[in-house]
Design a protein around this motif. Structure first.
Motif, short mmCIF file in Angstrom:
data_model
loop_
_atom_site.label_atom_id
_atom_site.label_comp_id
_atom_site.label_asym_id
_atom_site.label_seq_id
_atom_site.Cartn_x
_atom_site.Cartn_y
_atom_site.Cartn_z
N UNK A 107 39.88 69.39 57.60
CA UNK A 107 39.35 68.02 57.58
C UNK A 107 38.02 67.98 56.83
N UNK A 108 37.18 69.00 57.03
CA UNK A 108 35.90 69.06 56.31
C UNK A 108 36.12 69.12 54.80
N UNK A 109 37.05 69.97 54.38
CA UNK A 109 37.36 70.08 52.95
C UNK A 109 37.82 68.73 52.41
N UNK A 110 38.73 68.08 53.11
CA UNK A 110 39.29 66.81 52.64
C UNK A 110 38.24 65.70 52.60
N UNK A 111 37.25 65.78 53.48
CA UNK A 111 36.21 64.74 53.53
C UNK A 111 35.04 65.01 52.60
N UNK A 112 35.04 66.19 51.96
CA UNK A 112 33.98 66.51 50.99
C UNK A 112 34.21 65.73 49.71
N UNK A 113 33.13 65.24 49.12
CA UNK A 113 33.26 64.48 47.87
C UNK A 113 33.89 65.35 46.79
N UNK A 114 34.94 64.84 46.18
CA UNK A 114 35.66 65.60 45.17
C UNK A 114 34.85 65.70 43.88
N UNK A 115 34.72 66.90 43.30
CA UNK A 115 34.06 67.03 42.00
C UNK A 115 34.90 66.38 40.91
N UNK A 116 34.26 66.11 39.81
CA UNK A 116 34.94 65.43 38.71
C UNK A 116 36.01 66.32 38.09
N UNK A 117 37.02 65.68 37.53
CA UNK A 117 38.03 66.31 36.68
C UNK A 117 39.05 67.18 37.42
N UNK A 118 39.15 67.06 38.74
CA UNK A 118 40.24 67.76 39.42
C UNK A 118 41.57 67.13 39.02
N UNK A 119 42.62 67.93 39.00
CA UNK A 119 43.96 67.44 38.69
C UNK A 119 44.40 66.39 39.69
N UNK A 120 45.13 65.41 39.24
CA UNK A 120 45.67 64.38 40.12
C UNK A 120 46.84 64.94 40.93
N UNK A 121 46.75 64.81 42.25
CA UNK A 121 47.84 65.23 43.13
C UNK A 121 49.13 64.49 42.78
N UNK A 122 49.00 63.20 42.53
CA UNK A 122 50.17 62.39 42.19
C UNK A 122 50.85 62.91 40.94
N UNK A 123 50.09 63.10 39.87
CA UNK A 123 50.69 63.55 38.61
C UNK A 123 51.34 64.91 38.76
N UNK A 124 50.69 65.80 39.50
CA UNK A 124 51.23 67.16 39.66
C UNK A 124 52.54 67.13 40.44
N UNK A 125 52.59 66.39 41.54
CA UNK A 125 53.80 66.37 42.37
C UNK A 125 54.94 65.68 41.64
N UNK A 126 54.65 64.57 40.97
CA UNK A 126 55.70 63.88 40.21
C UNK A 126 56.28 64.82 39.15
N UNK A 127 55.42 65.57 38.49
CA UNK A 127 55.87 66.50 37.45
C UNK A 127 56.71 67.63 38.05
N UNK A 128 56.28 68.15 39.20
CA UNK A 128 57.02 69.25 39.84
C UNK A 128 58.40 68.79 40.31
#
Length: 258
Positions: A107-128
């Motif tokens: 939960x701590x990891x998920x609530x941490x502000x995401x750094x810029x330029x991480x891959x989109x979860x949506x795009x990755x899963x749709x592609x997979x």
């Protein structure tokens, strides 16, 4: 990159061997592993280093080893994996304490502000999912459309958050490793992946994990279950035959909570 004669093998997977080599961890990949994948993993590590408040490994080197295969070296954090500690504590109150620690860290990891330029979860899963040609095309399309709802979420999603990827230091400090699959996306779907991994490794504790996570993250279990067919279909794209029947069963479960 040169490995020392004192290196110790820690793990062997289908496409890599992991060593402790002095004060570093080295992942040595098979020769067929594309260089772009190795550099992408190093880039993910470099990006997640920018997330404030998380203890994560620093990239030390990416280069070829003897034989021409690629290797990735990052700093070593002394301690034991949460997986080993939980194995020892199975069936005792200590196991529940460790499981709660694991959930709180996720939960701590998920609530941490995401750094810029991480891959989109949506795009990755749709592609997979698109790579799983054994799926009925209509079912594949439905799962991709469901995954498209991940598009605007902004949580850090580890993508492989399981007890083998959490190291507990002697002082109790926690260190999260193996950020190969990190994305920015929806925490619910990331928890669905972890629940699936628990079902494979600690089946007796999977539902307990789901209960604890639901309370800690204040997310209904139904919302997490909604994503199980999606993450199972994405995992199928890795071509790991030993889990194929398990994953197909999850895809076929009617879990539409709309």
């Amino acid at each position: 990159m040169k490995l020392s004669d004192e290196r110790v093998e820690l793990a062997r997977r289908h496409n890599k061997v992991v060593y402790k080599d002095g004060d570093r961890i080295v992942k040595s990949f098979v020769r067929t592993k594309p260089a772009v994948d190795v550099f992408r993993e190093a880039l993910n590590l470099a990006r997640i280093e920018q997330a404030e408040g998380l203890s994560t490994p620093k990239v030390l080197e990416v280069s070829q080893v003897e034989g021409g295969s690629w290797a990735l070296a990052y700093e070593y954090f002394p301690g034991r994996t949460l997986h080993d500690l939980m194995k020892e504590a199975e069936g005792t109150p200590k196991f529940d304490e460790l499981l709660q620690t694991f959930v709180d860290l996720q939960v701590k990891v998920q609530n941490t502000k995401a750094p810029a330029a991480l891959t989109s979860q949506c795009d990755k899963i749709v592609r997979m999912i698109g790579r799983v040609k054994d799926l009925d095309p209509s079912a594949r399309y439905d799962l991709q459309m469901r995954a498209d709802r991940l598009r605007n979420a902004r949580s850090i999603c580890h993508g492989d958050f399981n007890p083998t990827n959490v190291v507990v230091g002697d002082d109790g400090s926690l260190f999260v490793c193996d950020w190969t699959h990190v994305t920015v996306g929806l925490a619910d779907a990331d928890a669905a992946m972890t629940y699936m991994l628990f079902t494979l490794e600690f089946p007796a504790a999977a539902d307990k994990y789901l209960d604890l996570y639901s309370k800690a993250a204040d997310i209904a279990k139904q919302k997490i279950s909604y994503w199980l067919p999606v993450v199972a279909a994405a995992e199928l794209s890795r071509g790991r035959k030993d889990n194929e029947e398990f994953l197909n069963n999850w895809i076929n479960v009617a879990s539409d909570y709309e």
